[in-house]
Design an enzyme around this catalytic site. Structure first.
Site, PDB file in Angstrom:
ATOM      1  N   LYS A  37     -21.318 -47.284  11.091  1.00 46.03           N
ATOM      2  CA  LYS A  37     -21.767 -47.368   9.701  1.00 46.03           C
ATOM      3  C   LYS A  37     -21.180 -48.644   9.123  1.00 46.03           C
ATOM      4  CE  LYS A  37     -22.413 -44.627   5.526  1.00 46.03           C
ATOM      5  NZ  LYS A  37     -22.379 -45.725   4.596  1.00 46.03           N
ATOM      6  N   CYS A  40      20.152 -72.435   3.028  1.00 43.36           N
ATOM      7  CA  CYS A  40      19.559 -71.113   2.765  1.00 43.36           C
ATOM      8  C   CYS A  40      19.552 -70.273   4.039  1.00 43.36           C
ATOM      9  CB  CYS A  40      18.141 -71.263   2.227  1.00 43.36           C
ATOM     10  SG  CYS A  40      17.399 -69.661   1.875  1.00 43.36           S
ATOM     11  N   ASP A  68     -20.222 -51.529   6.636  1.00 44.45           N
ATOM     12  CA  ASP A  68     -19.838 -51.437   5.236  1.00 44.45           C
ATOM     13  C   ASP A  68     -20.172 -52.729   4.505  1.00 44.45           C
ATOM     14  OD1 ASP A  68     -18.885 -50.266   3.003  1.00 44.45           O
ATOM     15  OD2 ASP A  68     -16.770 -50.361   3.564  1.00 44.45           O
ATOM     16  N   GLU A  74     -24.470 -44.897  15.843  1.00 46.33           N
ATOM     17  CA  GLU A  74     -24.293 -46.290  15.414  1.00 46.33           C
ATOM     18  C   GLU A  74     -23.060 -46.429  14.520  1.00 46.33           C
ATOM     19  OE1 GLU A  74     -27.910 -47.374  13.361  1.00 46.33           O
ATOM     20  OE2 GLU A  74     -29.152 -46.355  14.862  1.00 46.33           O
ATOM     21  N   LYS A 104     -17.850 -39.952   8.383  1.00 48.00           N
ATOM     22  CA  LYS A 104     -16.982 -41.000   7.815  1.00 48.00           C
ATOM     23  C   LYS A 104     -15.615 -41.069   8.497  1.00 48.00           C
ATOM     24  CE  LYS A 104     -18.089 -42.893   4.064  1.00 48.00           C
ATOM     25  NZ  LYS A 104     -18.491 -42.450   2.779  1.00 48.00           N
ATOM     26  N   TYR A 133     -30.950 -51.947  11.351  1.00 44.72           N
ATOM     27  CA  TYR A 133     -30.726 -50.611  11.900  1.00 44.72           C
ATOM     28  C   TYR A 133     -31.842 -49.595  11.636  1.00 44.72           C
ATOM     29  CZ  TYR A 133     -28.529 -50.264   7.233  1.00 44.72           C
ATOM     30  OH  TYR A 133     -28.254 -50.351   5.902  1.00 44.72           O
ATOM     31  N   CYS A 186      12.010 -72.256  -1.963  1.00 48.07           N
ATOM     32  CA  CYS A 186      13.448 -72.407  -2.171  1.00 48.07           C
ATOM     33  C   CYS A 186      13.822 -73.823  -1.737  1.00 48.07           C
ATOM     34  CB  CYS A 186      14.177 -71.373  -1.323  1.00 48.07           C
ATOM     35  SG  CYS A 186      15.895 -71.799  -1.036  1.00 48.07           S
ATOM     36  N   CYS A 234      16.670 -68.825  -5.696  1.00 46.39           N
ATOM     37  CA  CYS A 234      16.484 -68.129  -4.418  1.00 46.39           C
ATOM     38  C   CYS A 234      17.362 -66.883  -4.350  1.00 46.39           C
ATOM     39  CB  CYS A 234      16.819 -69.070  -3.270  1.00 46.39           C
ATOM     40  SG  CYS A 234      16.763 -68.262  -1.667  1.00 46.39           S
ATOM     41  N   CYS A 266      20.079 -67.688  -1.457  1.00 45.99           N
ATOM     42  CA  CYS A 266      21.116 -68.718  -1.480  1.00 45.99           C
ATOM     43  C   CYS A 266      21.370 -69.263  -2.889  1.00 45.99           C
ATOM     44  CB  CYS A 266      20.755 -69.867  -0.537  1.00 45.99           C
ATOM     45  SG  CYS A 266      19.387 -70.883  -1.116  1.00 45.99           S
TER      46      CYS A 266
HETATM   47  S1  IVH Z   1     -29.885 -45.871   8.466  1.00 43.06           S
HETATM   48  C1  IVH Z   1     -33.128 -43.362   6.482  1.00 43.06           C
HETATM   49  N1  IVH Z   1     -27.933 -46.947   9.799  1.00 43.06           N
HETATM   50  O1  IVH Z   1     -25.439 -46.363   4.902  1.00 43.06           O
HETATM   51  C2  IVH Z   1     -31.836 -43.899   6.974  1.00 43.06           C
HETATM   52  N2  IVH Z   1     -27.707 -46.864   7.435  1.00 43.06           N
HETATM   53  O2  IVH Z   1     -27.904 -44.946   4.409  1.00 43.06           O
HETATM   54  C3  IVH Z   1     -31.678 -45.320   6.667  1.00 43.06           C
HETATM   55  N3  IVH Z   1     -25.629 -47.919   6.614  1.00 43.06           N
HETATM   56  O3  IVH Z   1     -26.239 -47.784   2.165  1.00 43.06           O
HETATM   57  C4  IVH Z   1     -30.313 -45.875   6.810  1.00 43.06           C
HETATM   58  N4  IVH Z   1     -24.854 -48.527   8.559  1.00 43.06           N
HETATM   59  O4  IVH Z   1     -26.731 -49.381   3.981  1.00 43.06           O
HETATM   60  C5  IVH Z   1     -28.376 -46.622   8.568  1.00 43.06           C
HETATM   61  N5  IVH Z   1     -26.329 -47.917  11.160  1.00 43.06           N
HETATM   62  C6  IVH Z   1     -26.762 -47.594   9.941  1.00 43.06           C
HETATM   63  C7  IVH Z   1     -26.025 -47.899   8.779  1.00 43.06           C
HETATM   64  C8  IVH Z   1     -26.529 -47.506   7.537  1.00 43.06           C
HETATM   65  C9  IVH Z   1     -24.640 -48.546   7.271  1.00 43.06           C
HETATM   66  C10 IVH Z   1     -25.627 -47.711   5.155  1.00 43.06           C
HETATM   67  C11 IVH Z   1     -26.854 -48.078   4.425  1.00 43.06           C
HETATM   68  C12 IVH Z   1     -26.847 -47.167   3.226  1.00 43.06           C
HETATM   69  C13 IVH Z   1     -25.948 -46.066   3.630  1.00 43.06           C
HETATM   70  C14 IVH Z   1     -26.725 -44.779   3.680  1.00 43.06           C
END
Ligand code: IVH
Length: 691
Positions: A113, A431, A115, A111, A312, A223, A425, A407, A410
């Site tokens: 991640k 200019c 932010d 999946e 990451k 998620y 300007c 400016c 010019c």
């Molecule tokens: S699963 C037990 N899935 O990552 C596992 N976390 O978990 C539960 N996060 O701050 C989390 N995308 O907010 C999961 N696809 C994803 C995620 C996700 C972002 C964040 C979550 C948490 C951090 C660590």
């Protein structure tokens, strides 16, 4: 520094940074810097456990609860997650997962991640009864009223059978487009400017007044299931996500089942390449063992699941030094401060310049030359300075940024009109910078698309005073062009003549550009607030260019997507004597010395919808890649049923058809609570109508 001293320093610094990050929604350093020190701390604690202090940040699940909201306890804690950064660590992870299952190739649910901010949502008999932040993982803040304002979070679950009790976990986030829009507006009108979408989401969600949250463009993706009673859940993570989707909870469309380390690696690379085009920040991938049985058997350490890891991405925010600030003059005369940076690799490119927007932004950031700044480069937005690392400032070696009064190009006075964020300007025609930018805009791809006129050639044309307006371009002879002296630029070469060969090419490109669709011509004129889509609306709604030039305010305001600001700029533009002279020179025909542009009118939009067609009156938007047909085929099918197909999502959109890897339209739909139809459902529905 002794180990003990360094250790104490790390703990104190990280704790201080964590308070700013979690409690004040105002990070002091980029995440990558926090992660770097955190890793150093982890390594020290691992090598010498006697160092470990009571207040080490490694003892936390993450964050602390603040008191402004009512505290709520999570019956199942919101865990944090281990992270990895390279291929070697990925293979180690896969090996651990495989060894647990007697060496088989492991199936994963991979999946993005997201932010944003982790939240827990509790549904009782299908009704949303509580929303809470993660807090310290065990105790969070009750933000029910606020989450209820997020349109993509259903207040009631879908379907005839719903769980008696469901604690679903997911991320609240602000789409990049919404974040940019928000900040742009805040910079103009003086609101709160956020450093990045995650801080914006956190700051918006933790508003004591839910009416404030409601105005922020937030959305949600589910998620994970913390707890579920009275409902048969499937036995894989992926199938559970699909079950959540069925219940009406939005799930990220870039989730995939993959096998083994090679599958994980491919997913990571693929998502990394899609990252710039996504409309939301992701800081990596989350890799979860797909089988719930295995997840349960592996369980958790004190802080993290053993069956999942965050892999990451390289950061989109980095620290670097601000070496200098220069001032650029744009086509409308707006003076933009540009940060000259010590080159830094961020968001997939080496960045050495970033915009500082305007004078107010410099004041807001309290930035000085010589400071260590945070550079953010995400997606295709130009790099920005999102913060200053004040604790790294050496007061003796920084100096103030002085906004110029005249400016730099010019020498004309720079003025700032009341209520405007930009200083301009006042040189206008005299200019060279304004003329240069105007020409570059005129010849650009979405405008007249005249190939070959790069910035060095335009610079030379303006410098040699061969053109005084865009219309003069068409009067240039091959000799005029051939004799231009090109500046060497900064690549160390000598100045050189443009030459006859290139000159002939340029002349040919000019001649070829005369007949041009009216929308491109309108856009090429560079009217303020008239971008490509507004230009298209204008071209579609005025039979001739002359009609547009004589348009009245109410005629303009009656058109879709044209507001009072754009309408007034259009009227002002056509009321200005100099502009009328340039236009008349551009359109003039007849002798050797006329430009002779011919704007070709577009077919009028009179596509009358058959009133009894099944989808008459409904507007659809298509996003992502469809696997069973291409986009134009999908569009034709919808249109054959009487539907309108639009390129952008608004409140008036009936539904969004969503294929693989959808972009900003998907998030916009979630944000507005517009219905989302996935490809399989779409194909089935079309079949019902026999198309
Ligand atoms: S699963 C037990 N899935 O990552 C596992 N976390 O978990 C539960 N996060 O701050 C989390 N995308 O907010 C999961 N696809 C994803 C995620 C996700 C972002 C964040 C979550 C948490 C951090 C660590």
């Amino acid at each position: 520094m002794s180990d003990i001293k360094r250790y104490r320093d790390l703990v104190d610094t990280l704790n201080r940074w964590a308070v700013a990050y979690y409690n004040d929604d105002a990070p002091l350093v980029p995440d990558a810097e926090y992660d770097r020190l955190y890793r150093e701390l982890e390594v020290m604690e691992h090598n010498d456990p006697t160092l470990v202090a009571q207040d080490s940040p490694t003892h936390r699940v993450g964050g602390t609860a603040v008191t402004a909201f009512e505290s709520v306890e999570h019956s199942v804690p919101l865990m944090s997650m281990g992270d990895i950064f390279n291929d070697e660590e990925l293979h180690d992870f896969d090996r651990r997962m495989s060894e647990f299952q007697e060496g088989i190739q492991v199936e994963y649910c991979a999946e993005p991640k997201l932010d944003g901010l982790a939240v827990s949502l509790i549904y009782e008999n299908g009704v949303l009864v509580r929303g809470a932040t993660r807090g310290d993982g065990k105790v969070g803040e009750n933000i029910t009223a606020n989450v209820k304002t997020i349109k993509s979070i259903p207040l009631r679950l879908n379907g005839e059978t719903v769980p008696e009790y469901l604690d679903v976990r997911g991320e609240v986030f602000m789409p990049r487009s919404g974040f940019e829009r928000w900040n742009e507006n805040a910079r103009l009108k003086g609101g709160k400017v956020f450093a990045n979408p995650r801080n914006a989401a956190a700051g918006s969600l933790r508003q004591l007044d839910p009416a404030v949250t409601a105005r922020r463009p937030l959305t949600f993706n589910a998620y994970y299931i913390g707890e579920c009673r009275g409902y048969d859940l499937p036995d894989t993570q992926y199938a559970r996500l699909q079950a959540l989707k069925k219940l009406g909870l939005p799930v990220n469309p870039n989730v995939k089942v993959v096998n083994g380390a090679s599958g994980l690696d491919e997913f990571y690379k693929d998502l990394l390449s899609k990252r710039p085009a996504l409309d939301y920040d992701i800081d990596g991938t989350v890799l979860k063992v797909n089988s719930i049985k295995v997840q349960e058997a592996m369980g958790f350490t004190a802080k993290v699941p053993r069956w999942a890891i965050a892999y990451k991405f390289p950061p989109e925010e980095m620290m670097t030094k601000l070496l200098d600030v220069t001032f650029q003059v744009g086509r409308t005369g707006a003076v933009t401060p540009v940060a000259r940076l010590k080159p830094v690799y961020v968001g997939g490119a080496t960045v050495s310049n970033a915009t500082l927007h305007n004078e107010d932004e410099i004041k807001r950031l309290r930035v000085k030359i010589g400071d260590i700044v945070v550079v953010r480069r995400a997606g295709d937005v130009i790099p920005q300075i999102s913060g200053v690392v004040l604790e790294k400032r050496d007061a003796n070696s920084v100096k103030d940024i002085v906004f110029p009064q005249f400016c730099p190009e010019c020498g004309s006075k720079i003025e700032r009109l009341e209520g405007e964020a930009a200083a301009r300007c006042t040189g206008g025609l005299v200019c060279p910078a304004q003329l240069r930018e105007e020409i570059l805009h005129f010849v650009s791809r979405d405008a007249m698309d005249i190939e070959g006129f790069g910035s060095r050639i335009v610079e030379a044309l303006v410098g040699a005073k061969k053109v005084k307006s865009i219309a003069d371009l068409y009067l240039l002879t091959v000799e005029d062009l051939a004799s231009l002296v090109l500046d060497p630029g900064n690549d160390g070469k000598k100045a050189r003549l443009l030459g006859v060969v290139t000159a002939k090419k340029l002349r040919k490109a000019l001649d070829a550009s005369r007949s041009v669709p009216m929308n491109r011509f309108i856009y090429a004129l560079g009217i303020r607030e008239v971008g490509t889509s507004t230009a298209l609306t204008l071209a579609k709604n005025f039979k001739t260019f002359d009609d547009l030039m004589h348009a009245k305010l109410n005629q303009l305001l009656n058109l879709p997507d044209i507001g009072i600001v754009a309408a007034e700029h259009i009227l002002d533009f056509f009321a200005e004597k100099h502009n009328l002279e340039v236009i008349s020179a551009l359109l003039a025909k007849g002798d050797l010395f006329s430009a002779g542009i011919e704007p070709v009118p577009l077919p009028q939009i009179a596509e009358q919808q058959a009133e009894n067609a099944p989808l008459a009156g409904k507007t659809y938007v298509i996003t992502g890649t469809l696997s069973s047909m291409d986009r134009s085929a999908a569009k034709e099918k919808l249109q054959s049923l009487g539907a309108k197909v639009s390129g952008s999502v608004s409140k008036k959109t009936y539904a969004v058809i969503c294929g693989e890897a959808p972009g900003s339209k998907f998030t916009k739909a979630q944000e507005l609570g517009v219905k989302i139809i996935y490809e399989d459902e779409f194909v089935k529905a079309l079949a019902k109508f026999g198309v």
